[in-house]
Design an enzyme around this catalytic site. Structure first.
Site, PDB file in Angstrom:
ATOM      1  N   SER A   1       0.879  -1.209   0.034  1.00  0.00           N
ATOM      2  CA  SER A   1      -0.102  -0.143   0.070  1.00  0.00           C
ATOM      3  C   SER A   1       0.718   1.187   0.042  1.00  0.00           C
ATOM      4  O   SER A   1       0.268   2.356  -0.288  1.00  0.00           O
ATOM      5  CB  SER A   1      -1.000  -0.087   1.174  1.00  0.00           C
TER       6      SER A   1
ATOM      7  N   LYS B   1       0.781   4.187   6.911  1.00  0.00           N
ATOM      8  CA  LYS B   1       0.166   4.968   5.810  1.00  0.00           C
ATOM      9  C   LYS B   1       0.777   6.524   5.820  1.00  0.00           C
ATOM     10  O   LYS B   1       1.559   6.868   6.879  1.00  0.00           O
ATOM     11  CB  LYS B   1      -1.218   5.065   5.971  1.00  0.00           C
TER      12      LYS B   1
END
EC number: 3.4.21.89
Length: 553
Positions: free
Chosen positions: A158, A254
């Protein structure tokens, strides 16, 4: 304040148990029986009487570390009374207060003053010295792991190419303020479970690495900075259904794209913050899904050698050869678009107003967006947030990120957005009946937010289970800020959704000990920090060994 009150309560309970199970032993050592009930001082006496470092007592009641040290102190005390067999040691560790109480109230329990004058004295001392070094190593590593920095591995793609699958990060827990452990009795170095029972088992049945019954409320100590836009952040996955304890939920990494009070929006896959295009850091490798059509077949191995990625799908049509790439940066997309055999290169964008039903963990999002996979493959636990909006990952928002002190005006329309915040994150009860909203049993139309919230999104925008699915992340879930990559191994997570593939394992030496979170593509090296930690550890062990030897002489 509640944290320390509850924690003090646990300390007092442990002290009472210690006193009840050892007061006669303290009396036989020549001390007043009440001393067995006094926190810290009871263990100080044990260390003094067994000739072990007394400063260890300072760690007796630290979260995670405390149970280890208590077991060590209990073993010392039992050895003082001749309980030194394997079974006796095992009982002391797994049933400390029960076994010590058995010894305490036994009529034949007596001091064994000459423990170290028996045959094999030298071997006994060498064994104790070795075990002491092992104990110190475990305790030292646990303190670093719990209170300063913790290693995390990256199993999914990701954040590629900013962070790669197989990168292992050291995360600083102090920048944003240290979050006190909420499950203080736990096995060191394990996050949530001791072992995985496999795909056929229920993850909720996996043995936990912590004691759920001993719990403490959220408390964060002051840090020297707050999380800000563009920081790479490690946090606990808010929708982890296996672990109730916040600090035991799965760790995610993230990029923080929107901070408290910001308005976030995606327009045709492009991120806007407060109505303006996002400002990317120099090291941010933002990627999107693309469809490439070529007149002739591409040399895929050559592409991998140049760019380090592969297409996730390849098929031939009347128009030529079609390739679906899960994630290309603007630069690599430009390069592919300029290939002589390229017919077309189109960024895969979802339709505006068409809701993403769910995140597809096993199928590249670009393919799912085109083929609209069968509903049996939908992961309904990760639907787009909030559920009542016709949004998808390319057309998302505008969504305002709540901040501490905000007064939310609650309506039937926005309740799906705020329900999780009110109930799950801030610990209230909420009822919505006959068009009336009640919080904690009181009818109301507004709610005051207790915490700051953040929106976390992966740099690999079309292959990231992020805030667009699980919503904004409360400050309570933030772990810390990555400092550097201490190891990087390509091909380690073979079943991940990485766009990188490798035959076997390959160490990425150029990434090791390189800083993260600097915003600069030229990363400084942190090799000196690794050397410093090793010097501190072995240096301390060496000097304490000299000190012990001098005392023995």
């Amino acid at each position: 304040m509640n944290y320390f009150i509850i924690y003090t309560g646990y300390v007092l309970i442990l002290s009472v148990l210690m006193g009840i199970s050892t007061w006669k032993l303290f009396k036989k050592m020549g001390y007043h029986p009440l001393f067995a009930f006094i926190p810290f001082y009871n263990y100080y006496i044990i260390q003094k009487e067994t000739h072990h470092p007394k400063w260890w007592v300072a760690m007796a009641y630290l979260p995670i570390v405390g149970p280890i040290m208590m077991s060590v102190f209990h073993l010392f005390l039992m050895k003082k009374f001749g309980k030194d067999s394997f079974v006796q040691k095992l009982l002391t560790v797994i049933l400390p207060f029960l076994y010590m109480a058995f010894v305490n109230y036994s009529k034949d329990t007596e001091l064994e003053e000459n423990n170290f004058q028996l045959t094999g004295e030298v071997d006994s001392k060498k064994k104790e010295s070795f075990l002491g070094s092992i104990t110190f190593a475990v305790v030292f590593a646990t303190i670093i792991h719990v209170f300063i920095t913790q290693p995390f591995g990256i199993p999914t793609g990701s954040m590629e190419r900013t962070l790669l699958v197989g990168d292992f990060l050291f995360v600083n827990k102090l920048n944003y303020g240290f979050r006190m452990p909420m499950r203080p009795v736990a096995i060191p170095f394990l996050q949530g479970t001791i072992m995985d029972t496999g795909e056929k088992g229920n993850p909720k049945d996996d043995p936990k690495s912590y004691v759920e019954a001993v719990k403490l409320p959220y408390l964060r100590l002051p840090g020297w900075e707050k999380p800000v836009r563009n920081d790479i952040v490690v946090f606990n996955y808010p929708d982890d259904s296996v672990h109730v304890a916040i600090d035991r939920k799965d760790p995610y990494v993230k990029r923080l794209v929107a901070q408290p009070g910001d308005v976030m929006e995606f327009r045709a896959g492009k991120l806007f913050i407060n109505g303006k295009p996002e400002q990317r850091m120099g090291d941010a490798q933002v990627q999107h899904a693309y469809e490439l059509v070529t007149s002739s077949q591409l040399d895929i191995p050559a592409l991998y050698n140049i760019y380090g990625f592969l297409p996730v799908s390849e098929y031939q049509t009347n128009a030529g050869f079609t390739y679906i790439f899960q994630g290309l940066t603007d630069e690599t997309a430009k390069d592919l678009g300029e290939l002589p055999q390229t017919v077309s290169l189109i960024e895969v964008i979802g339709k505006k107003g068409e809701k993403d039903i769910s995140y597809y963990p096993d199928i590249p999002r670009s393919i799912a967006a085109q083929q609209r996979v069968n509903s049996t493959k939908i992961n309904t636990s990760s639907s787009i947030f909030p559920m009542n909006k016709p949004w998808n990952t390319d057309w998302y928002g505008p969504l305002r990120i709540p901040k501490k002190g905000d007064v939310l005006q609650l309506t039937q329309e926005n309740l799906p957005e705020y329900r999780k915040l009110i109930v799950q994150y801030e610990g209230n009860t909420l009822e919505n009946k006959d068009g009336k909203i009640s919080i904690n049993g009181q009818a109301t139309s507004e709610y005051t937010v207790k915490y700051d919230y953040y929106m976390m999104v992966g740099d690999n925008r079309d292959a990231s289970l992020d805030g667009r699915f699980f919503g904004y992340v409360p400050e309570t879930h933030i772990v810390g800020k990555p400092m550097f990559t201490w190891m990087s191994v390509e091909g380690l997570f073979a079943n991940s959704d990485s766009t990188y593939q490798a035959d076997g394992l390959k160490f990425r030496w150029d990434r090791m000990f390189k800083a993260t979170n600097t915003g600069d593509p030229d990363k400084p090296s942190y090799w000196w920090l690794a050397v410093l930690v090793l010097v501190l550890f072995f240096g301390w062990d060496f000097f304490t060994g000299l000190f012990r030897k001098k005392n023995e002489e």
